[in-house]
Scaffold this motif. Structure first.
Motif, PDB file in Angstrom:
ATOM      1  N   LEU A 135       0.836  -1.200   0.000  1.00 14.78           N
ATOM      2  CA  LEU A 135       0.000   0.000   0.000  1.00 14.78           C
ATOM      3  C   LEU A 135       0.874   1.255   0.000  1.00 14.78           C
ATOM      4  O   LEU A 135       0.598   2.206  -0.736  1.00 14.78           O
ATOM      5  CB  LEU A 135      -0.949  -0.004   1.202  1.00 14.78           C
ATOM      6  N   ASP A 136       1.934   1.256   0.796  1.00 13.08           N
ATOM      7  CA  ASP A 136       2.871   2.393   0.797  1.00 13.08           C
ATOM      8  C   ASP A 136       3.465   2.607  -0.592  1.00 13.08           C
ATOM      9  O   ASP A 136       3.615   3.749  -1.034  1.00 13.08           O
ATOM     10  CB  ASP A 136       3.999   2.161   1.804  1.00 13.08           C
ATOM     11  N   ASP A 137       3.784   1.523  -1.278  1.00 12.55           N
ATOM     12  CA  ASP A 137       4.348   1.618  -2.626  1.00 12.55           C
ATOM     13  C   ASP A 137       3.317   2.194  -3.611  1.00 12.55           C
ATOM     14  O   ASP A 137       3.654   3.030  -4.452  1.00 12.55           O
ATOM     15  CB  ASP A 137       4.830   0.253  -3.109  1.00 12.55           C
ATOM     16  N   VAL A 138       2.075   1.767  -3.490  1.00  8.18           N
ATOM     17  CA  VAL A 138       1.015   2.292  -4.355  1.00  8.18           C
ATOM     18  C   VAL A 138       0.841   3.788  -4.112  1.00  8.18           C
ATOM     19  O   VAL A 138       0.736   4.584  -5.058  1.00  8.18           O
ATOM     20  CB  VAL A 138      -0.316   1.527  -4.145  1.00  8.18           C
ATOM     21  N   ILE A 139       0.825   4.196  -2.854  1.00  9.40           N
ATOM     22  CA  ILE A 139       0.665   5.622  -2.524  1.00  9.40           C
ATOM     23  C   ILE A 139       1.850   6.427  -3.040  1.00  9.40           C
ATOM     24  O   ILE A 139       1.678   7.532  -3.571  1.00  9.40           O
ATOM     25  CB  ILE A 139       0.445   5.808  -1.010  1.00  9.40           C
ATOM     26  N   ALA A 140       3.058   5.887  -2.921  1.00 10.86           N
ATOM     27  CA  ALA A 140       4.237   6.575  -3.467  1.00 10.86           C
ATOM     28  C   ALA A 140       4.082   6.752  -4.976  1.00 10.86           C
ATOM     29  O   ALA A 140       4.403   7.825  -5.517  1.00 10.86           O
ATOM     30  CB  ALA A 140       5.506   5.790  -3.152  1.00 10.86           C
ATOM     31  N   PHE A 141       3.582   5.731  -5.660  1.00 15.25           N
ATOM     32  CA  PHE A 141       3.346   5.849  -7.103  1.00 15.25           C
ATOM     33  C   PHE A 141       2.307   6.941  -7.391  1.00 15.25           C
ATOM     34  O   PHE A 141       2.502   7.779  -8.274  1.00 15.25           O
ATOM     35  CB  PHE A 141       2.890   4.511  -7.695  1.00 15.25           C
ATOM     36  N   ILE A 142       1.207   6.941  -6.667  1.00 15.21           N
ATOM     37  CA  ILE A 142       0.161   7.959  -6.851  1.00 15.21           C
ATOM     38  C   ILE A 142       0.754   9.350  -6.683  1.00 15.21           C
ATOM     39  O   ILE A 142       0.471  10.265  -7.460  1.00 15.21           O
ATOM     40  CB  ILE A 142      -1.016   7.728  -5.865  1.00 15.21           C
ATOM     41  N   HIS A 143       1.600   9.517  -5.670  1.00  7.85           N
ATOM     42  CA  HIS A 143       2.186  10.841  -5.397  1.00  7.85           C
ATOM     43  C   HIS A 143       3.139  11.314  -6.491  1.00  7.85           C
ATOM     44  O   HIS A 143       3.394  12.515  -6.610  1.00  7.85           O
ATOM     45  CB  HIS A 143       2.880  10.844  -4.048  1.00  7.85           C
ATOM     46  N   GLN A 144       3.653  10.392  -7.279  1.00  3.88           N
ATOM     47  CA  GLN A 144       4.536  10.808  -8.377  1.00  3.88           C
ATOM     48  C   GLN A 144       3.756  11.320  -9.583  1.00  3.88           C
ATOM     49  O   GLN A 144       4.307  11.992 -10.441  1.00  3.88           O
ATOM     50  CB  GLN A 144       5.438   9.627  -8.813  1.00  3.88           C
ATOM     51  N   GLN A 145       2.476  11.025  -9.625  1.00  5.27           N
ATOM     52  CA  GLN A 145       1.651  11.442 -10.754  1.00  5.27           C
ATOM     53  C   GLN A 145       1.356  12.948 -10.650  1.00  5.27           C
ATOM     54  O   GLN A 145       1.126  13.457  -9.565  1.00  5.27           O
ATOM     55  CB  GLN A 145       0.356  10.639 -10.801  1.00  5.27           C
ATOM     56  N   GLY A 146       1.376  13.615 -11.750  1.00  2.00           N
ATOM     57  CA  GLY A 146       1.088  15.044 -11.765  1.00  2.00           C
ATOM     58  C   GLY A 146       2.266  15.916 -11.385  1.00  2.00           C
ATOM     59  O   GLY A 146       2.197  17.137 -11.412  1.00  2.00           O
ATOM     60  N   ARG A 147       3.393  15.303 -11.038  1.00  2.00           N
ATOM     61  CA  ARG A 147       4.596  16.058 -10.693  1.00  2.00           C
ATOM     62  C   ARG A 147       5.433  16.275 -11.944  1.00  2.00           C
ATOM     63  O   ARG A 147       5.428  15.464 -12.840  1.00  2.00           O
ATOM     64  CB  ARG A 147       5.430  15.319  -9.657  1.00  2.00           C
ATOM     65  N   ALA A 148       6.162  17.365 -11.955  1.00  2.00           N
ATOM     66  CA  ALA A 148       7.080  17.618 -13.065  1.00  2.00           C
ATOM     67  C   ALA A 148       8.139  16.527 -13.083  1.00  2.00           C
ATOM     68  O   ALA A 148       8.673  16.161 -12.043  1.00  2.00           O
ATOM     69  CB  ALA A 148       7.717  18.986 -12.922  1.00  2.00           C
ATOM     70  N   LYS A 149       8.423  16.016 -14.248  1.00  2.00           N
ATOM     71  CA  LYS A 149       9.414  14.933 -14.375  1.00  2.00           C
ATOM     72  C   LYS A 149      10.808  15.492 -14.488  1.00  2.00           C
ATOM     73  O   LYS A 149      11.076  16.516 -14.983  1.00  2.00           O
ATOM     74  CB  LYS A 149       9.109  14.061 -15.583  1.00  2.00           C
TER      75      LYS A 149
END
Length: 194
Positions: free
Chosen positions: A180-194
């Protein structure tokens, strides 16, 4: 004749009570356990406010924060006021998590794409047609708490809450807290400048 500015000012005035916890821009306040709501789909917001008002959400003895929200949702007024506030919140600029969660992004991506993306979108942007909210911009503590509420039958048990019941079922498919922590970390990377 009403101007656009006066209508916007009226909407902001109705939002003032919400802003005391969720922030003036709907950006959320993790210290108050208030999620970001800015840019969330209006129909989703209406449904959640109605769920609080009806007792489908926030009525379980383990959901003290939901009980607080339930009282506030009931104070909004009629359905037209609920719709007006939801429309205003949906018009606010979307947020991105200020402090991204940590986790193993490869595992988070794999789990998210395999279990979550069909409803919430490949970048966690939400899919309104499927009644699935935007997850980007929600803080990690809120996401974990709501996930646990679905998994532990605190939320998503009412027969009339079909999207909630679907999420309750899906919450049982993430194997571990680490996943679950890994999924949330992935979600948090979305919408961020690459």
């Amino acid at each position: 004749m009403c101007s656009v500015a006066s209508l916007a000012a009226d909407d902001a005035k109705q939002f003032a009570t919400c802003a005391s916890c969720h922030g003036n821009k709907g950006e959320g306040n993790p210290t108050l356990n208030a999620p970001a709501i800015a840019g969330q789909d209006a129909a989703y917001l209406v449904r959640q406010l109605q769920n609080f008002r009806s007792g489908r959400r926030g009525a379980h003895k383990s959901d003290a924060l939901g009980a607080q929200m339930r009282i506030l949702a009931k104070a909004i007024g009629d359905d037209a006021a609920v719709a007006k506030i939801a429309s205003y919140v949906a018009s606010l600029p979307k947020t991105v998590s200020a402090k991204p969660a940590r986790g193993e992004l490869h595992n988070g991506n794999n789990l998210y794409q395999g279990k979550c993306s069909a409803c919430h979108g490949v970048r966690a942007e939400g899919i309104p047609a499927l009644n699935a909210p935007r997850l980007v911009g929600l803080d990690a503590t809120y996401l974990k708490r709501q996930f646990a509420h679905f998994r532990d039958a605190v939320r998503g048990t009412d027969k009339k809450d079909i999207p909630g019941r679907q999420m309750a079922m899906m919450s049982k498919t993430i194997p571990t807290e680490r996943d679950l922590d890994d999924v949330i970390a992935f979600i948090h990377q979305q919408g961020r400048a690459k």
